[in-house]
Design a protein around this motif. Structure first.
Motif, PDB file in Angstrom:
ATOM      1  N   LYS A   1       0.686  -1.373   0.023  1.00  0.00           N
ATOM      2  CA  LYS A   1      -0.113   0.022  -0.152  1.00  0.00           C
ATOM      3  C   LYS A   1       0.753   1.178   0.102  1.00  0.00           C
ATOM      4  O   LYS A   1       0.533   2.172  -0.704  1.00  0.00           O
ATOM      5  CB  LYS A   1      -1.039  -0.034   1.242  1.00  0.00           C
ATOM      6  CG  LYS A   1      -2.312  -0.968   0.711  1.00  0.00           C
ATOM      7  CD  LYS A   1      -3.138  -0.799   2.053  1.00  0.00           C
ATOM      8  CE  LYS A   1      -4.353  -1.588   1.772  1.00  0.00           C
ATOM      9  NZ  LYS A   1      -5.425  -1.458   2.887  1.00  0.00           N
ATOM     10  N   PRO A   2       1.922   1.410   0.709  1.00  0.00           N
ATOM     11  CA  PRO A   2       2.734   2.501   0.806  1.00  0.00           C
ATOM     12  C   PRO A   2       3.409   2.728  -0.783  1.00  0.00           C
ATOM     13  O   PRO A   2       3.216   3.913  -1.274  1.00  0.00           O
ATOM     14  CB  PRO A   2       3.958   2.317   1.813  1.00  0.00           C
ATOM     15  CG  PRO A   2       3.250   1.529   2.788  1.00  0.00           C
ATOM     16  CD  PRO A   2       2.330   0.469   1.974  1.00  0.00           C
ATOM     17  N   VAL A   3       3.720   1.826  -1.200  1.00  0.00           N
ATOM     18  CA  VAL A   3       4.434   1.879  -2.669  1.00  0.00           C
ATOM     19  C   VAL A   3       3.239   2.337  -3.651  1.00  0.00           C
ATOM     20  O   VAL A   3       3.413   3.151  -4.491  1.00  0.00           O
ATOM     21  CB  VAL A   3       4.911   0.484  -3.152  1.00  0.00           C
ATOM     22  CG1 VAL A   3       5.342   0.688  -4.731  1.00  0.00           C
ATOM     23  CG2 VAL A   3       6.142  -0.019  -2.385  1.00  0.00           C
ATOM     24  N   GLN A   4       2.087   1.761  -3.354  1.00  0.00           N
ATOM     25  CA  GLN A   4       1.097   1.897  -4.348  1.00  0.00           C
ATOM     26  C   GLN A   4       0.491   3.634  -4.152  1.00  0.00           C
ATOM     27  O   GLN A   4       0.153   4.202  -5.184  1.00  0.00           O
ATOM     28  CB  GLN A   4      -0.224   0.956  -3.957  1.00  0.00           C
ATOM     29  CG  GLN A   4      -1.425   1.323  -5.203  1.00  0.00           C
ATOM     30  CD  GLN A   4      -2.344   0.341  -4.723  1.00  0.00           C
ATOM     31  OE1 GLN A   4      -1.897  -0.966  -4.798  1.00  0.00           O
ATOM     32  NE2 GLN A   4      -3.614   0.449  -4.527  1.00  0.00           N
ATOM     33  N   ALA A   5       0.607   3.877  -3.037  1.00  0.00           N
ATOM     34  CA  ALA A   5       0.255   5.416  -2.639  1.00  0.00           C
ATOM     35  C   ALA A   5       0.997   6.369  -3.427  1.00  0.00           C
ATOM     36  O   ALA A   5       0.716   7.144  -3.796  1.00  0.00           O
ATOM     37  CB  ALA A   5       0.181   5.698  -0.998  1.00  0.00           C
ATOM     38  N   VAL A   6       2.534   5.952  -3.185  1.00  0.00           N
ATOM     39  CA  VAL A   6       3.441   6.963  -3.981  1.00  0.00           C
ATOM     40  C   VAL A   6       3.089   6.958  -5.385  1.00  0.00           C
ATOM     41  O   VAL A   6       3.203   7.915  -6.169  1.00  0.00           O
ATOM     42  CB  VAL A   6       4.747   6.466  -3.685  1.00  0.00           C
ATOM     43  CG1 VAL A   6       5.766   7.091  -4.403  1.00  0.00           C
ATOM     44  CG2 VAL A   6       5.157   6.631  -2.195  1.00  0.00           C
ATOM     45  N   GLY A   7       2.961   5.812  -6.154  1.00  0.00           N
ATOM     46  CA  GLY A   7       2.586   5.515  -7.458  1.00  0.00           C
ATOM     47  C   GLY A   7       1.190   6.260  -7.980  1.00  0.00           C
ATOM     48  O   GLY A   7       1.354   6.916  -8.846  1.00  0.00           O
ATOM     49  N   VAL A   8       0.275   6.212  -7.133  1.00  0.00           N
ATOM     50  CA  VAL A   8      -1.149   6.920  -7.411  1.00  0.00           C
ATOM     51  C   VAL A   8      -0.807   8.409  -7.415  1.00  0.00           C
ATOM     52  O   VAL A   8      -1.288   9.396  -8.183  1.00  0.00           O
ATOM     53  CB  VAL A   8      -2.207   6.570  -6.545  1.00  0.00           C
ATOM     54  CG1 VAL A   8      -3.182   7.514  -6.834  1.00  0.00           C
ATOM     55  CG2 VAL A   8      -2.400   5.328  -6.669  1.00  0.00           C
ATOM     56  N   PHE A   9       0.091   8.829  -6.471  1.00  0.00           N
ATOM     57  CA  PHE A   9       0.457  10.343  -6.213  1.00  0.00           C
ATOM     58  C   PHE A   9       1.021  10.949  -7.609  1.00  0.00           C
ATOM     59  O   PHE A   9       0.514  11.736  -8.095  1.00  0.00           O
ATOM     60  CB  PHE A   9       1.524  10.712  -5.057  1.00  0.00           C
ATOM     61  CG  PHE A   9       1.772  12.063  -4.875  1.00  0.00           C
ATOM     62  CD1 PHE A   9       1.388  13.021  -4.556  1.00  0.00           C
ATOM     63  CD2 PHE A   9       3.096  12.235  -5.623  1.00  0.00           C
ATOM     64  CE1 PHE A   9       1.723  14.470  -4.593  1.00  0.00           C
ATOM     65  CE2 PHE A   9       3.577  13.341  -5.564  1.00  0.00           C
ATOM     66  CZ  PHE A   9       2.952  14.509  -4.953  1.00  0.00           C
ATOM     67  N   PHE A  10       1.969  10.067  -7.965  1.00  0.00           N
ATOM     68  CA  PHE A  10       2.710  10.498  -9.230  1.00  0.00           C
ATOM     69  C   PHE A  10       1.819  10.466 -10.569  1.00  0.00           C
ATOM     70  O   PHE A  10       1.970  11.315 -11.301  1.00  0.00           O
ATOM     71  CB  PHE A  10       3.868   9.772  -9.484  1.00  0.00           C
ATOM     72  CG  PHE A  10       5.017  10.173  -8.490  1.00  0.00           C
ATOM     73  CD1 PHE A  10       5.684  11.496  -8.889  1.00  0.00           C
ATOM     74  CD2 PHE A  10       5.562   9.419  -7.361  1.00  0.00           C
ATOM     75  CE1 PHE A  10       6.626  11.992  -8.161  1.00  0.00           C
ATOM     76  CE2 PHE A  10       6.479  10.107  -6.669  1.00  0.00           C
ATOM     77  CZ  PHE A  10       7.186  11.156  -6.760  1.00  0.00           C
TER      78      PHE A  10
END
Length: 307
Positions: free
Chosen positions: A224-233
């Motif tokens: 989830k933390p990795v996904q959150a960063v990806g969604v932000f970008f």
């Protein structure tokens, strides 16, 4: 997914839910850039300059050096120098990645790759600093390659669908759980050899792939933390400019008719796009097989629209 391999590579950053091809495209692009740099700088007598450039992006084993270059825990997993190195990594990434992406979706595939690379890098750095075997080489040790992330995906696929069979040349059908076990054993056996750092990273990535699927089966997504960063970008680079539409005043009735027609068309288009986005998000979260027949039909119709 519609279209062939090279279609998805060419449009890797244009299509949604295309994580596998984005990873492959980044690896290929980085490889080509490094190859051109290496050739020109070496021929020009500046090989040391090339080595200095690439070392900025390779994962160091020495903790003080890593603290000065923390980005290397991400950058190292997209770098290759040898043709065989990148070919084998990307082949395994593609074969096993297709399976993971089908069942878990694009975003979880990316989560696995990044988490596997991070786990491999951390295990590599920790053991180089605590194991006596590496005492005399920790300071100059640097690592690059996608192997840790690829091992995470291979083991995750084998944990997820252990009895799925791949047809291997000269061998025939083999269950992927045996392929994964074989490569993990090879990595373990070679972890005290010439490429000890790389093999340790393989083991770290493999462990992460196994743990990720076990936790996911319990309803816990470690990515989830990795996904959150990806969604932000994704949101940062996909914002669309607002367009203001005006009409000529050729008469009240004509203006109303044009406005109503435009509004209806826009609403229909928006509704269709929103529906497709919802279906694509469902694929990313749950995989293509979890779509209903109606959703698959709409996705197919939309992909052939136009064009």
């Amino acid at each position: 997914m519609y279209g062939g391999f090279w279609y998805h590579i060419r449009h890797a950053f244009d299509l949604k839910n295309n994580g596998l091809y984005k990873i492959i495209a980044i690896n290929l692009l980085a490889f080509l850039v490094l190859m051109v740099l290496r050739v020109f700088l070496t021929i020009g007598g500046a090989e040391a300059t090339y080595r200095s450039i690439i070392s900025v992006f390779m994962m160091p084993a020495a903790i003080p050096q890593f603290l000065m270059q923390p980005w290397t825990i991400i950058s190292y997993m997209f770098l290759h120098e040898g043709f065989l190195h990148i070919i084998f990594n990307l082949l395994f990434l593609y074969w096993f990645g297709l399976l993971v992406q089908e069942y878990l979706g694009s975003r979880k595939l990316v989560n696995l790759y990044i988490l596997g690379g991070i786990a491999g890098g951390l295990l590599y750095m920790i053991l180089y600093n605590i194991a006596p075997y590496f005492n005399d080489r920790v300071d100059g040790a640097l690592m690059l390659g996608a192997s840790a992330g690829v091992f995470a995906i291979v083991v995750a696929a084998a944990t997820l669908r252990p009895d799925t069979q791949f047809h291997l040349l000269l061998i025939g059908p083999v269950k992927i759980k045996y392929i994964a076990i074989f490569y993990v054993l090879v990595a373990f056996a070679n972890s005290a050899g010439a490429n000890a750092g790389g093999e340790l990273a393989h083991l770290g990535g493999a462990a992460m792939g196994f743990i990720y699927i076990l936790q996911l089966n319990k309803g816990i997504d470690l990515g989830k933390p990795v996904q959150a960063v990806g969604v932000f970008f994704e949101k940062l680079f996909s914002q669309k400019p607002k367009v203001k539409v005006t009409y000529r005043r050729d008469g009240e009735a004509s203006r109303k008719k044009t406005t109503m027609s435009s509004s209806t068309s826009s609403s229909t288009s928006r509704s269709t796009q929103e529906e497709i986005d919802r279906i694509l998000d469902k694929i990313a979260d749950k995989g293509y097989d979890n779509l209903t027949k109606e959703e698959k039909r709409k996705l197919f119709d939309f992909s052939n629209k136009d064009a």
